[in-house]
Structure formats: C-alpha cells, structure tokens
Design a protein around this motif. Structure first.
Motif, PDB file in Angstrom:
ATOM      1  N   TYR A 282      36.763 -49.479 -23.251  1.00 28.36           N
ATOM      2  CA  TYR A 282      36.248 -49.832 -22.100  1.00 28.36           C
ATOM      3  C   TYR A 282      34.435 -49.319 -22.232  1.00 28.36           C
ATOM      4  CZ  TYR A 282      40.919 -49.607 -20.369  1.00 28.36           C
ATOM      5  OH  TYR A 282      42.110 -49.843 -20.277  1.00 28.36           O
ATOM      6  N   ILE A 283      34.170 -48.510 -23.160  1.00 25.86           N
ATOM      7  CA  ILE A 283      32.683 -48.190 -23.267  1.00 25.86           C
ATOM      8  C   ILE A 283      32.407 -49.656 -23.937  1.00 25.86           C
ATOM      9  CG2 ILE A 283      31.188 -47.075 -24.905  1.00 25.86           C
ATOM     10  CD1 ILE A 283      33.201 -44.656 -24.569  1.00 25.86           C
ATOM     11  N   ALA A 284      32.773 -50.314 -24.781  1.00 21.18           N
ATOM     12  CA  ALA A 284      32.284 -51.351 -25.497  1.00 21.18           C
ATOM     13  C   ALA A 284      32.160 -52.700 -24.611  1.00 21.18           C
ATOM     14  CB  ALA A 284      33.280 -51.718 -26.810  1.00 21.18           C
ATOM     15  N   ARG A 285      33.372 -52.698 -23.533  1.00 26.89           N
ATOM     16  CA  ARG A 285      33.351 -53.599 -22.600  1.00 26.89           C
ATOM     17  C   ARG A 285      32.222 -53.414 -21.601  1.00 26.89           C
ATOM     18  NH1 ARG A 285      38.507 -54.119 -18.639  1.00 26.89           N
ATOM     19  NH2 ARG A 285      39.359 -55.307 -20.630  1.00 26.89           N
ATOM     20  N   SER A 286      31.750 -52.190 -21.329  1.00 33.59           N
ATOM     21  CA  SER A 286      30.728 -51.883 -20.576  1.00 33.59           C
ATOM     22  C   SER A 286      29.322 -52.152 -21.375  1.00 33.59           C
ATOM     23  CB  SER A 286      30.615 -50.389 -20.169  1.00 33.59           C
ATOM     24  OG  SER A 286      29.402 -49.857 -19.220  1.00 33.59           O
TER      25      SER A 286
ATOM     26  N   ALA B 111      32.391 -61.153 -29.556  1.00 36.05           N
ATOM     27  CA  ALA B 111      32.202 -59.830 -29.173  1.00 36.05           C
ATOM     28  C   ALA B 111      33.199 -59.530 -28.286  1.00 36.05           C
ATOM     29  CB  ALA B 111      30.832 -59.272 -28.959  1.00 36.05           C
ATOM     30  N   LYS B 112      33.169 -60.524 -27.128  1.00 36.58           N
ATOM     31  CA  LYS B 112      34.304 -60.235 -26.099  1.00 36.58           C
ATOM     32  C   LYS B 112      35.932 -60.150 -26.467  1.00 36.58           C
ATOM     33  CE  LYS B 112      35.624 -61.773 -21.580  1.00 36.58           C
ATOM     34  NZ  LYS B 112      34.966 -62.905 -20.383  1.00 36.58           N
ATOM     35  N   ARG B 113      36.070 -61.273 -27.606  1.00 36.49           N
ATOM     36  CA  ARG B 113      37.195 -61.444 -27.995  1.00 36.49           C
ATOM     37  C   ARG B 113      37.883 -60.265 -28.852  1.00 36.49           C
ATOM     38  NH1 ARG B 113      40.125 -62.408 -32.564  1.00 36.49           N
ATOM     39  NH2 ARG B 113      38.182 -62.084 -33.909  1.00 36.49           N
ATOM     40  N   LEU B 114      36.927 -59.527 -29.584  1.00 36.43           N
ATOM     41  CA  LEU B 114      37.207 -58.311 -30.449  1.00 36.43           C
ATOM     42  C   LEU B 114      37.280 -56.986 -29.401  1.00 36.43           C
ATOM     43  CD1 LEU B 114      34.440 -58.530 -33.051  1.00 36.43           C
ATOM     44  CD2 LEU B 114      36.798 -58.937 -33.465  1.00 36.43           C
ATOM     45  N   ILE B 115      36.583 -56.914 -28.298  1.00 36.06           N
ATOM     46  CA  ILE B 115      36.737 -55.991 -27.568  1.00 36.06           C
ATOM     47  C   ILE B 115      38.074 -56.062 -26.664  1.00 36.06           C
ATOM     48  CG2 ILE B 115      35.828 -55.126 -25.379  1.00 36.06           C
ATOM     49  CD1 ILE B 115      33.075 -55.568 -26.468  1.00 36.06           C
TER      50      ILE B 115
ATOM     51  N   LEU C 144      26.595 -54.863 -19.718  1.00 40.34           N
ATOM     52  CA  LEU C 144      25.289 -54.598 -19.817  1.00 40.34           C
ATOM     53  C   LEU C 144      24.305 -55.484 -20.330  1.00 40.34           C
ATOM     54  CD1 LEU C 144      23.771 -52.346 -18.024  1.00 40.34           C
ATOM     55  CD2 LEU C 144      23.876 -51.072 -20.107  1.00 40.34           C
ATOM     56  N   SER C 145      24.737 -55.918 -21.575  1.00 39.75           N
ATOM     57  CA  SER C 145      23.779 -56.712 -22.534  1.00 39.75           C
ATOM     58  C   SER C 145      23.719 -58.053 -21.903  1.00 39.75           C
ATOM     59  CB  SER C 145      24.240 -56.752 -23.949  1.00 39.75           C
ATOM     60  OG  SER C 145      25.521 -57.765 -24.030  1.00 39.75           O
ATOM     61  N   SER C 146      24.679 -58.553 -21.289  1.00 38.35           N
ATOM     62  CA  SER C 146      24.665 -59.627 -20.627  1.00 38.35           C
ATOM     63  C   SER C 146      23.992 -59.781 -19.232  1.00 38.35           C
ATOM     64  CB  SER C 146      25.998 -60.299 -20.577  1.00 38.35           C
ATOM     65  OG  SER C 146      27.029 -59.757 -19.785  1.00 38.35           O
ATOM     66  N   GLY C 147      23.863 -58.714 -18.475  1.00 37.50           N
ATOM     67  CA  GLY C 147      23.183 -58.412 -17.380  1.00 37.50           C
ATOM     68  C   GLY C 147      24.103 -58.217 -16.227  1.00 37.50           C
ATOM     69  N   SER C 148      25.608 -58.017 -16.546  1.00 40.29           N
ATOM     70  CA  SER C 148      26.367 -57.709 -15.514  1.00 40.29           C
ATOM     71  C   SER C 148      26.302 -56.059 -15.164  1.00 40.29           C
ATOM     72  CB  SER C 148      27.822 -58.481 -15.929  1.00 40.29           C
ATOM     73  OG  SER C 148      27.596 -59.866 -16.038  1.00 40.29           O
ATOM     74  N   ARG C 149      25.448 -55.811 -14.345  1.00 36.63           N
ATOM     75  CA  ARG C 149      25.833 -54.282 -14.112  1.00 36.63           C
ATOM     76  C   ARG C 149      26.726 -53.856 -13.421  1.00 36.63           C
ATOM     77  NH1 ARG C 149      21.944 -53.236 -10.836  1.00 36.63           N
ATOM     78  NH2 ARG C 149      21.147 -55.463 -10.569  1.00 36.63           N
TER      79      ARG C 149
ATOM     80  N   ALA D 218      32.420 -48.533 -17.400  1.00 39.86           N
ATOM     81  CA  ALA D 218      31.956 -47.327 -17.650  1.00 39.86           C
ATOM     82  C   ALA D 218      33.059 -46.346 -16.937  1.00 39.86           C
ATOM     83  CB  ALA D 218      30.559 -46.930 -17.431  1.00 39.86           C
ATOM     84  N   ARG D 219      33.136 -46.537 -15.635  1.00 35.29           N
ATOM     85  CA  ARG D 219      34.089 -45.526 -14.855  1.00 35.29           C
ATOM     86  C   ARG D 219      35.302 -45.375 -15.415  1.00 35.29           C
ATOM     87  NH1 ARG D 219      30.888 -46.935  -9.124  1.00 35.29           N
ATOM     88  NH2 ARG D 219      29.235 -45.141  -9.490  1.00 35.29           N
ATOM     89  N   MET D 220      35.837 -46.608 -15.650  1.00 37.68           N
ATOM     90  CA  MET D 220      37.172 -46.857 -16.177  1.00 37.68           C
ATOM     91  C   MET D 220      37.253 -45.818 -17.394  1.00 37.68           C
ATOM     92  SD  MET D 220      40.179 -47.776 -16.133  1.00 37.68           S
ATOM     93  CE  MET D 220      40.550 -48.893 -14.711  1.00 37.68           C
TER      94      MET D 220
END
Length: 750
Positions: free
Chosen positions: A135-139, A117-121, A143-148, A155-157
């Motif tokens: 950037y939405i997908a990156r956020s 997923a990270k590679r695609l994003i 979030l899914s991996s716990g890195s708030r 999300a701000r980007m």
C-alpha cells in the motif's frame, strides 16, 4: 561377514551423496554469511567491502535474489540508479514472486514505466493483502502520477495494515506535504491542521523507530518552509537534519540533507544557511561543481571574492578536466572569454586531458561564433588525438554549426555506439531533436544520465526541456524540482518551468517564477513576452508591460512577437486605432519589403476593429510571402468566405498545399473547402489521410462522413458518424453527427 552384491557400490554412492550434500550445505552457509557480512558492511558505510561480499553471495542459488536486492539498495543509496535497476530486473527475473524485489523495482521505474510499476505493485498487494509495503508503494505511484486522493487513501490503508510500521507514517507525511504544495501552487490556501498532521506523521516515523530519522527531520523542515511565518524554524530544522545525517546517515544522506537545506536557503535568501550547507556539500562531494558554482555566486552577490572559491575548487581537484572547464565557464560569465580559452589551452598543454579540454575550447569558440578558430581547434584535435571520442564530438559540433545536421547525426550515432561518452550522448540527443526524433533523444539522455559521476546536470536539463516540449509538463516540473534542489535554474529553464506551471493549471506558481525573472533588469525578452501574454488580463500589468514592450520594440524592431503582444495589449485597452497606426507606419517604412508577419497582424487588427480596407490584401500578401506562417491561410480563407468567395478560398488552400504548408491541423480546413466546392472525392481523400494520422479525433470522422454521404456512400458514411460518436458524445460537432447519422440511416443505410 559377506557383503551383499552391489552393497559396496551403494555405500560409495551414499557416501558421495552425503559429501555433496555437506558441500552444498557448506556453500549455502558460506553464501548466507557473505550476505550478512555485506549487510553489516553496508550499515557501517563500508560500501566497497559490502559490494564485494554481496556480489559473491549473489552467485548462490539459495540467496542470489536476496543478495542482488541488498546490493541494489546500496547502489540506490549511492545514487547509482542505473546499476540498481539492472540488479533488480535480474532479481525479478530469477524470482518473479519475491514481493520485496517487485516493490523495489516498481519504486525505481514508476517515473518512467508507470504501467509496469503498477503491475508489480498490484501483484504484490494481491499476494499479501496484509503487508503495508504494498500500500505504501501504491501510494507512491499515485503520488508520482498526481493522484493525491488515491495516494492518501493508500497511505491510510498502509497505516491500518501496519500500525507499527514507521514507513507508513512517512508516506502519509509525504502525501500531506504534496497537498500543502498543491495548495501553494494554486493559491487555494491550506489549513494549519494539514501542516500539523504532516509534521505529526514524520514525528510518528521517528517515534516508531524509523531507520533514518534524519529524513523525517528533513521533511519536517520542508513542511515548516511551506508554512507561512515559519521560515526561522525551518532554517533551524534544516540544520538539525544536516547534523543527524552527518551523525547517523550515509554520505549520500548527508548530501541530500545539505542540498535540500541549500535550496531552501537560496529561495529564502538566507545566505548564511546556504553557505553552511554548501560548505558541507563541497567537503562531502568535491566533484559536483554545481555546489562550487553556488558558493561562488554567494560571494559575487555579497561583493566579495568569487575567484577564491574557484581557486579552492582547482586546488581540491587539480587534475580533473571538469574543474578547469567549470572555471572557464565562470570566467566567461564575467565576460573574460579570452582568459577562459587561454586557461583551457594552457592546462591542455600541461597534459591535463588534452582531448577533453581542447573539445571544450572548440565548443566555446563555436558558442562565441568564432567558427574559423573552432575549425582550427578541431583540426588540431584530429591531428593530435585522432582516436579519442571527444575529437569526434568536436567534429560533430562543428558540422552541426555548419548546418550539416545529417552528417553530425551520423557521426554522433557512430561514436555513441562505440563509446559510452556522456558528452557524446548529450550532443546526440540534441542532434536527434534537430532531426525530429524526440524518442531517440530521450534514449540518449537516459543513457547519459547513468554515466555521469555525480549529478548529470546537462542531461537532466535537456530531459526537462524535451519533456516540456513534448507536453509532459508534470514530468518536466518534477525534474526541474530535482535540478533546483542542487543549483539555481537559469532564466531559460525558469521560463520553461513557468510555462509548464501555467499549462498545469498552476498559474500562481508560473506567475511567481516569471516575476522573479523580471526582477533582473536584463531579463530575456521571451520572459517579458510570456508574462505579458499570460497576465495581460490585469490592467495594471498591461500598463507596466506596454512600457517594457515599447522599449523591446525599439531595441528589436524586427521582433514581430513583441509587436504582436503589444498590439494585443492595445486592443484590450480599446486602443485599436493606435495599434493600426503603428502597424501602418511599420509597413510604410518597409517600402518594397512585404513583412508578412506585420501584414497578417494588420489584417487581424483591421478585422477586429471593423476596418475593411486592405485587410484581405494584407492576409493574401502574407500567405504568398510565407505560406507556413501560422494563421495566414486560416485568416485568408475566413476573409474570402466572408465575402462569399469559396473558390478563391480553395485556391488559397491549394497554394499552401503546393508549398508544403498543409500541416495536420490544416487538413481539416482543406477538406472542408473541397466539400464546399463540391469536390467530394478529394475531400474524402484528405479526410481519410487525416483520420489515419489522428484516429481519435471525432470531428475528422464527422467530416469524412459528410463527404462520403455527398457521394451517396451511405454505409461508409454511417460508419464514420458512428465512429465519431463512439469517440465522444460531447464534442462540438456531436449534435451535427447525430443528425447526420439519422439522415444517413433514413436514406437506406443500416
């Protein structure tokens, strides 16, 4: 006029190519029209017609990728994630550069395949750094991996890149909502400004024309639900979300909104809102019996008529065998086992899916320990329905109950290789777990989840339990949250969830769950034990738990875990003599029985209390009687070394080895004892085996180096010490490793 040589041929060829071009153009136009019609049908909720149009459009080279993505969106909307995944993988294969497909695929797989997923994003972001979608997908991934923190930054980007994009606001709201939940779990508190910002982000989504305003209203309701003192407003907002989903959303949207409302109401004990939400759910999706169960539970709680709910369910789905199985479960929960069996057998006799209902009969008989009755039911199935998949499931269940795990596993594997059977896959997963292959179990459960017509409760429950067992508590917590959004978790699952919260440094959430379980006078002993172990640092808890544990011990006198926890509480309260007296009495009453668990416990308590008499004898008796007993070898060795008997300590370890009781954790102890007794060749052999099993354990490399150095194999010893320090420079033996490395180099190795 005379034509030139070959002119006629060229003219014919030209006319043919023009005709082909026109035909191609016409085919492409037709495909684009099908694509647009498919989208229009989907927007109108006419999904079967939309699927047909998009499927036809997907055959076109010109719009095939786009059509597959649109078709995948429908499948996601309808909850058919397996079908969506197949479509998106194929679309990504056909056009790896399509960023929208890549991001959609990443969104589906980020829970299971985060690296891909990270590679695609990141590929999509690199291709167009100005597109907020990346950037939405990156956020979302962060979030899914716990890195708030990373999720918030992304999300701000996204908002910076797309100030008019409503999805960027929505993602920011989700990140802030996660921050609120984390504050609750850790009891750190959350400022009102965070709640206000989350609410405002979701409001921004609506104001900027977000396509699904109902989902913003739903998240606003969840923000209010978490906000102290706002429960009444939250209930009102959940009702708003349901109505908006009913008016402008899809059928699935309505299910999501109503199920979230029901989960909130259940937690807040708002029976009226829960009933309203559940009535919406059973009306919209009567095949999901978890909703019917929840409705019946409200009626039971209110001392009304839960049977009436199940009569409605059976009237709505009279020919669905699952309806009758669920009704039988309801009867069993009310201690009406014979009535439940009679209902299933009666409906099978009426011709309602006899193989399925009779398999349910056999599994119920097995659960009730009526093995002979179950065997007779299986024989009947084999006589009347020899080729049905459920017949083989029933036989496999019987084999498993008889302890024939290998035969059961072989039968389940053969069945699921031939048939995509949901219950067969669930059983296969359990058999794989019993045989020690968790990865095969995960594969079976993932496949099962894609086969269930609505929510695969059994598969999701088993996946959560397996994730917790494998140590992946974040995944287990997320899965349990999805289950709890639909139906109240069982005590067993709540206990697993509580343990996961404790392991995730969320003791507040774990404690709250355990306390809710213990509110039930019939709380399972495992929950009482867990609470006592986790919270015994509080003297008030110890006082309360001592009474509960003493009662449990009277009820279950051979439950050594209860005895152990009660003893630990006594030690914490400086009541060691009282604990020892209880253990002495247990052993005296046992007569010739060795009671290895109690003996070992008495040895531990005696050591802590400073009582030398008999403690070594107790530990050695426990080890001889049960070599695999946790800590039996370790305590025996420690007591023998305390009185300077390393040879006898090694003899104890070799006894454990002869009895196949040297676990990977005990390899280190065995190797150290070999070194201590100058048997360095054997120590090297043990440590080399241990290093192969755990190559990233620095202490094993240190111990291997010390054994090699004792054999004057200096270059190999240096390599082992260097490897230990390369793995970690801060592990407890790091200073020892540095000194040993310097010494080995000083002895001529380089």
């Amino acid at each position: 006029m005379r034509s030139r040589p070959g002119g006629g041929t060229r003219a014919v060829a030209l006319a043919g190519s023009l005709a082909l071009a026109l035909a191609c153009s016409s085919a492409e136009e037709r495909a684009r029209e099908q694509l647009e019609r498919g989208r229009e049908y989907a927007a109108a909720g006419r999904f079967d017609e939309a699927r047909l149009e998009l499927l036809n459009a997907s055959l076109s080279d010109a719009v095939g990728v786009e059509a597959r993505r649109a078709l995948a969106e429908i499948e996601i909307d309808q909850g058919e994630l397996g079908a969506a995944l197949v479509l998106l993988r194929e679309a990504n294969r056909l056009d790896p550069d399509d960023r929208r497909v890549a991001l959609s695929l990443a969104g589906l797989i980020m829970g299971e395949e985060s690296a891909e997923a990270k590679r695609l994003i990141e590929g999509a972001v690199a291709a167009d750094p100005e597109d907020p979608a990346g950037y939405i997908a990156r956020s979302q991934l962060a979030l899914s991996s716990g890195s708030r923190r990373a999720a918030l930054q992304a999300a701000r980007m996204a908002i910076e890149k797309g100030p008019d994009d409503p999805e960027a606001d929505f993602q920011l709201g989700l990140v802030l909502e996660a921050t609120i939940r984390k504050g609750q779990l850790r009891e750190t508190g959350t400022a009102d400004t965070v709640y206000e910002s989350a609410w405002g982000a979701f409001e921004g989504y609506v104001e900027k024309g977000g396509e699904r305003p109902w989902k913003a209203r739903l998240e606003q309701a969840r923000v209010l639900a978490a906000w102290p003192g706002r429960a009444t407003q939250a209930a009102r907002q959940f009702r708003v979300a349901i109505e908006e989903a009913r008016e402008s959303g899809s059928r699935r949207d309505l299910l999501v909104a109503a199920s979230r409302a029901a989960a909130f109401a259940r937690k807040d004990r708002d029976d009226e809102l829960e009933r309203e939400a559940l009535e919406t759910l059973v009306e919209t999706e009567p095949r999901d019996y978890s909703w019917w169960r929840a409705l019946a539970e409200i009626e039971r709680r209110k001392r009304r008529d839960p049977d009436a709910v199940w009569r409605r369910a059976l009237a709505a789905r009279p020919d669905d065998p699952r309806a009758h199985i669920e009704y039988a479960r309801f009867l069993i929960s009310r201690w009406k086992l014979d009535e439940a069996l009679a209902h299933l057998e009666g409906k099978a006799a009426e011709g309602i899916a006899p193989p399925i209902l009779l398999t349910a009969v056999s599994s119920t008989q097995l659960a009730a320990r009526r093995v002979d009755d179950a065997r007779a039911t299986v024989e009947r199935l084999e006589a009347e329905h020899p080729d049905h998949p459920r017949t083989r499931v029933a036989r496999a269940q019987l084999l498993m109950r008889q302890g024939k795990v290998g035969e059961a596993l072989e039968l389940a594997r053969a069945l699921t290789a031939e048939h995509d059977d949901y219950h067969g896959l669930i059983f296969l997963a359990r058999a794989e777990i019993a045989s020690g292959d968790p990865e095969a179990a995960f594969d079976a459960l993932r496949k099962a989840s894609g086969l269930h017509p609505v929510f695969p409760y059994e598969a999701e429950q088993a996946r959560a339990q397996l994730e917790a067992r494998q140590g992946d508590c974040p995944a287990a917590i997320r899965r349990y949250e999805r289950i709890a959004a639909r139906i109240a978790l069982s005590s067993e699952d709540n206990l697993v969830l509580a343990r996961c919260h404790y392991r995730s440094d969320e003791a507040v959430a774990g404690r709250k769950i355990l306390e809710e379980i213990l509110e039930n006078p019939a709380a399972p002993s495992a929950a009482i034990l867990e609470y006592a172990r986790r919270e015994a640092g509080d003297p008030a808890v110890r006082t309360r738990m001592r009474r509960s544990l003493e009662f449990l011990l009277r009820r279950e006198p051979r439950n050594w875990e209860v005895l152990s926890v009660l003893t630990r509480i006594d030690l914490a309260d400086d009541r060691a003599e009282e604990a020892l007296a209880r253990l002495d009495e247990k052993i005296d009453r046992a007569g010739d029985r060795e009671l290895p668990e109690v003996r070992l416990l008495r040895a531990q308590v005696a050591a802590e209390a400073g009582r030398d008499e008999g403690r070594l004898q107790d530990a050695l008796i426990a080890l001889r009687a049960k070599p695999k007993l946790r800590n039996a070898l370790e305590i025996s060795v420690a007591l023998l070394l305390e009185i300077e008997k390393p040879k006898q300590a090694l003899e104890a370890a070799e006894f454990a080895k002869r009895n196949n009781a040297i676990s990977p954790e005990r390899q280190l102890l065995l190797g150290q004892l070999y070194r201590m007794n100058d048997r360095h060749e054997e120590a090297v052999a043990v440590f080399e085996k241990a290093v192969r099993r755990s190559p990233e354990n620095p202490n094993l490399h240190l111990q291997l180096g010390l054994a090699l150095e004792a054999l004057n194999r200096q270059p190999e010893a240096v390599a082992a010490f260097e490897k230990a320090l390369a793995i970690s420079t801060t592990f407890p033996g790091a200073e020892h490793a540095r000194r040993a490395l310097e010494g080995a180099r000083g002895n001529g190795a380089s």
